[in-house]
Enzyme design. Sequence first.
Site, PDB file in Angstrom:
ATOM      1  N   THR A 125       3.934 -11.534   2.505  1.00 39.14           N
ATOM      2  CA  THR A 125       3.496 -10.824   1.311  1.00 39.14           C
ATOM      3  C   THR A 125       2.107 -11.281   0.906  1.00 39.14           C
ATOM      4  OG1 THR A 125       3.732 -10.522  -1.070  1.00 39.14           O
ATOM      5  CG2 THR A 125       4.905 -12.396  -0.171  1.00 39.14           C
ATOM      6  N   ASP A 127       1.144 -11.196  -1.925  1.00 36.84           N
ATOM      7  CA  ASP A 127       1.275 -11.783  -3.268  1.00 36.84           C
ATOM      8  C   ASP A 127       1.504 -13.299  -3.224  1.00 36.84           C
ATOM      9  OD1 ASP A 127       1.160  -9.130  -4.123  1.00 36.84           O
ATOM     10  OD2 ASP A 127       3.340  -8.919  -4.187  1.00 36.84           O
ATOM     11  N   GLY A 170      -1.182  -8.477  -6.784  1.00 35.75           N
ATOM     12  CA  GLY A 170      -0.464  -9.759  -6.792  1.00 35.75           C
ATOM     13  C   GLY A 170       0.866  -9.695  -7.510  1.00 35.75           C
ATOM     14  N   ARG A 274      -4.951  -4.808   1.456  1.00 35.91           N
ATOM     15  CA  ARG A 274      -3.878  -4.850   2.450  1.00 35.91           C
ATOM     16  C   ARG A 274      -4.302  -4.368   3.832  1.00 35.91           C
ATOM     17  NH1 ARG A 274       0.843  -2.756  -1.132  1.00 35.91           N
ATOM     18  NH2 ARG A 274       1.162  -1.293   0.575  1.00 35.91           N
TER      19      ARG A 274
HETATM   20  O1  F6P Z   1       3.685  -6.563  -3.050  1.00 35.46           O
HETATM   21  C1  F6P Z   1       2.466  -6.200  -2.488  1.00 35.46           C
HETATM   22  C2  F6P Z   1       1.712  -5.239  -3.377  1.00 35.46           C
HETATM   23  O2  F6P Z   1       0.469  -4.959  -2.780  1.00 35.46           O
HETATM   24  C3  F6P Z   1       1.527  -5.710  -4.831  1.00 35.46           C
HETATM   25  O3  F6P Z   1       0.484  -6.640  -4.958  1.00 35.46           O
HETATM   26  C4  F6P Z   1       1.301  -4.391  -5.535  1.00 35.46           C
HETATM   27  O4  F6P Z   1       1.640  -4.471  -6.903  1.00 35.46           O
HETATM   28  C5  F6P Z   1       2.221  -3.459  -4.800  1.00 35.46           C
HETATM   29  O5  F6P Z   1       2.433  -4.023  -3.503  1.00 35.46           O
HETATM   30  C6  F6P Z   1       1.705  -2.045  -4.631  1.00 35.46           C
HETATM   31  O6  F6P Z   1       2.711  -1.281  -4.069  1.00 35.46           O
HETATM   32  P1  F6P Z   1       2.499   0.139  -3.366  1.00 35.46           P
HETATM   33  O7  F6P Z   1       1.891  -0.106  -2.013  1.00 35.46           O
HETATM   34  O8  F6P Z   1       3.862   0.703  -3.272  1.00 35.46           O
HETATM   35  O9  F6P Z   1       1.573   0.923  -4.252  1.00 35.46           O
END
Ligand code: F6P
Length: 341
Positions: A125, A127, A170, A274
């Site tokens: 993760t 996070d 995060g 990401r």
């Molecule tokens: O858990 C990883 C993360 O990138 C968090 O930091 C963020 O709040 C969330 O996923 C965003 O989720 P999605 O990709 O579903 O918008």
Amino acid sequence: MKVGILTGGGDCPGLNPAIRGVVYRGLDFGFEFTGIIEGWRGLVKGIYEPLTLKDVEEIHYQGGTMLGSSRTNPFKKPEDLEAVLNNIKTAGFDAIVACGGEDTLGVAAKLYSLHGVPTVGVPKTMDNDLNLTDFTFGFDTAAAVGMEALDRLRDTARSHRRVIVLEVMGRHAGWVALYVGVGGGADWITLPEEKLDIDAMCEHLQSVRARGKKYALIVASEGTEIPMEGGEATVDAFGHVNLGNRNVGEFLASEIEKRTGWETRSAVVGHVHRGGSPTLFDRVLGQRVGIKAAEMVRDRDFGKMAALQGVEVVAVDIVKATSTLKTVPESMIEMAKALRK
Ligand code: F6P
């Protein structure tokens, strides 16, 4: 042994190296690998692809996950759970290696404890909020991307004599914000772990200005508690609120400008965190925990997660790892405050 591998939850750099680590080590033990496509959804629907050495050889430097991902929670509908249990039997999996965060690994833990499915967890993760592991892969790359964004914002903030607020991801842990702020020399960092004090932040900005600095940078964690007006929060299959919709950075920028009169802008890193090639740290950590996961399957050490503790990768209880979040401790917050002048 026939081993299924899946990646679930938000993707992050390091997943491909982890898959590579599992397969490389597992081949030493004669394992046959199958890629389960799009996380737990792949087991609900029975969608797989074979995974050979050739498939994983070149993926160590690639971001994302070659297996695809989803936030599917098979425990939400009894028919999905039944499908997962049936598909595991039909496909003849002797073990499932699940790479994920608290949600994906929480499912692996429940499948093991409630239904006896032989699962092993690989922690991922951006996070960095998983317990019992010092770091998770994805975090180093995500924080490095955030720091680069802050370096770039510094140039434009300095040129225009502005304040710029950078909002970073995060979730409910402030690790990314803390590291981006410390690594990138922010003047103030806001975290979910700390009550937001806008007065103190603005006073500090005024003192920064008074000592002759012509610009200032703030790093704000998306999970910072801000006053919210009405509106329905959107949640995912695991009940997590979408924090990106709260626009923490925008809120702080408007408060700062209103209270200090200093021109302020905001920027959001968002999903840029990401993507991209994993850093050296994440490539190595991903492969190390992957290797350990394959060894755990060999040893039939199920219901456990491969975790980095100090310099070693060890097997830890997956339930303990996923039952509470690892948030930023007071000592780290104090360290960041020592850099606030
Ligand atoms: O858990 C990883 C993360 O990138 C968090 O930091 C963020 O709040 C969330 O996923 C965003 O989720 P999605 O990709 O579903 O918008």
